[in-house]
Design a protein around this motif. Structure first.
Motif, short mmCIF file in Angstrom:
data_model
loop_
_atom_site.label_atom_id
_atom_site.label_comp_id
_atom_site.label_asym_id
_atom_site.label_seq_id
_atom_site.Cartn_x
_atom_site.Cartn_y
_atom_site.Cartn_z
N PRO A 110 24.97 40.62 -19.22
CA PRO A 110 23.94 41.38 -20.13
C PRO A 110 23.53 40.46 -21.52
N TYR A 111 24.91 39.81 -21.84
CA TYR A 111 24.38 38.92 -23.09
C TYR A 111 23.48 37.59 -22.58
N ASN A 112 23.69 37.14 -21.45
CA ASN A 112 22.89 36.14 -21.08
C ASN A 112 21.31 36.83 -21.02
N LYS A 113 21.05 37.73 -20.34
CA LYS A 113 19.95 38.41 -20.03
C LYS A 113 19.24 38.78 -21.41
N PHE A 114 19.73 39.35 -22.31
CA PHE A 114 19.47 39.34 -23.69
C PHE A 114 18.62 38.07 -24.35
N VAL A 115 19.61 37.05 -24.13
CA VAL A 115 19.25 35.88 -24.95
C VAL A 115 17.89 35.27 -23.87
N ARG A 116 18.02 35.43 -22.66
CA ARG A 116 17.01 34.88 -21.77
C ARG A 116 15.58 35.68 -22.32
N GLU A 117 15.92 36.80 -22.14
CA GLU A 117 14.39 37.58 -22.61
C GLU A 117 14.11 37.46 -24.00
N LEU A 118 14.85 37.21 -25.08
CA LEU A 118 14.52 36.84 -26.58
C LEU A 118 14.02 35.56 -26.53
N GLY A 119 14.45 34.58 -25.48
CA GLY A 119 13.67 33.23 -25.50
C GLY A 119 12.02 33.40 -24.77
N GLU A 120 12.14 34.15 -23.95
CA GLU A 120 10.81 34.49 -23.27
C GLU A 120 10.04 34.95 -24.42
N ASN A 121 10.24 35.63 -25.45
CA ASN A 121 9.45 36.23 -26.25
C ASN A 121 9.39 35.45 -27.56
N SER A 122 10.00 34.40 -27.61
CA SER A 122 10.17 33.57 -28.77
C SER A 122 10.02 32.06 -28.51
N GLU A 123 8.90 31.78 -28.71
CA GLU A 123 8.70 30.14 -28.62
C GLU A 123 9.84 29.31 -29.53
N PRO A 124 10.12 29.71 -30.96
CA PRO A 124 10.93 28.81 -31.50
C PRO A 124 12.13 28.81 -31.23
N LEU A 125 12.83 29.92 -30.44
CA LEU A 125 14.28 29.97 -29.85
C LEU A 125 14.22 29.24 -28.52
N ARG A 126 13.17 29.23 -27.87
CA ARG A 126 13.20 28.52 -26.85
C ARG A 126 13.06 27.08 -26.88
N ASN A 127 12.16 26.58 -27.52
CA ASN A 127 11.73 25.26 -27.99
C ASN A 127 13.19 24.75 -28.56
N THR A 128 14.00 25.44 -29.55
CA THR A 128 15.14 25.08 -30.08
C THR A 128 16.17 24.75 -29.13
N ILE A 129 16.49 25.60 -28.29
CA ILE A 129 17.41 25.79 -27.23
C ILE A 129 17.33 24.26 -26.13
N GLN A 130 15.56 24.05 -25.92
CA GLN A 130 15.41 22.83 -25.23
C GLN A 130 15.61 21.57 -26.01
N LEU A 131 15.39 21.72 -27.09
CA LEU A 131 15.54 20.38 -27.94
C LEU A 131 17.07 20.12 -28.22
N PHE A 132 17.76 21.08 -28.19
CA PHE A 132 19.09 20.87 -28.42
C PHE A 132 19.78 20.29 -27.13
N CYS A 133 19.42 20.82 -25.96
CA CYS A 133 19.80 20.27 -24.64
C CYS A 133 19.42 18.96 -24.40
N ASP A 134 18.32 18.52 -24.74
CA ASP A 134 17.67 17.09 -24.69
C ASP A 134 18.51 16.35 -25.44
N LYS A 135 19.09 16.57 -26.80
CA LYS A 135 19.74 15.92 -27.63
C LYS A 135 21.18 15.75 -27.09
N ILE A 136 21.80 16.70 -26.57
CA ILE A 136 23.09 16.86 -25.80
C ILE A 136 23.03 15.99 -24.63
#
Length: 156
Positions: free
Chosen positions: A92-118
């Motif tokens: 349920p925690y992962n689903k919550f964050v996934r749904e939030l990311g689907e509704n939030s371009e800034p969060l989705r972009n931030t996660i992707q940006l951090f993943c790219d940097k890592i």
């Protein structure tokens, strides 16, 4: 007098030299924090940070919203039993964050940006989807109560 001047010259040079630039990860976090907090639904994208080679994304559940840590914990407890692995994409925690990311371009972009940097920092080495990226969820006005999720690329 010459000795005093000779001692002052290194101080003057050091004072006039440009300051060392911030490390790239910290500069990246500072640029994101310059436009955050952002509110998505009843969740505030509070801030991001970089410490000890780990990126952290802080989310705050706002008061009187439809989400709370108590409800997420209840869903989590109902979902799991002794035989289920702790880390799961349907958690349920992962689903919550996934749904939030689907509704939030800034969060989705931030996660992707951090993943790219890592990924760049690791030299492109695989680490089975685990990254030093943590999503920290707390409630407004309750700083001691929080959930820390270790990000897995395949789950969120």
């Amino acid at each position: 007098m010459k000795k005093v001047i000779l001692l002052l010259i290194p101080l003057i040079v050091a004072g006039c030299s440009p300051r060392a630039p911030k490390k790239e990860p910290q500069a990246l976090c500072d640029s994101i924090n310059a436009v955050w907090p952002i509110i998505v639904d009843d969740v505030e994208l509070t801030k991001v940070s970089y410490t000890d080679n780990e990126y952290n994304i802080y989310l705050t559940l706002l008061e009187n919203g439809r989400h709370s840590l108590l409800s997420l914990r209840r869903q989590h407890t109902i979902y799991y039993n002794e035989d289920v692995l702790k880390d799961d994409p349907d958690n349920p925690y992962n689903k919550f964050v996934r749904e939030l990311g689907e509704n939030s371009e800034p969060l989705r972009n931030t996660i992707q940006l951090f993943c790219d940097k890592i990924w760049e920092a690791s030299g492109g080495e695989s680490n089975q989807g685990y990254y030093p990226l943590y999503i920290i969820i707390n409630e407004e006005h309750k700083t001691n109560d929080r959930v820390v999720l270790e990000y897995n690329y395949g789950w969120i």
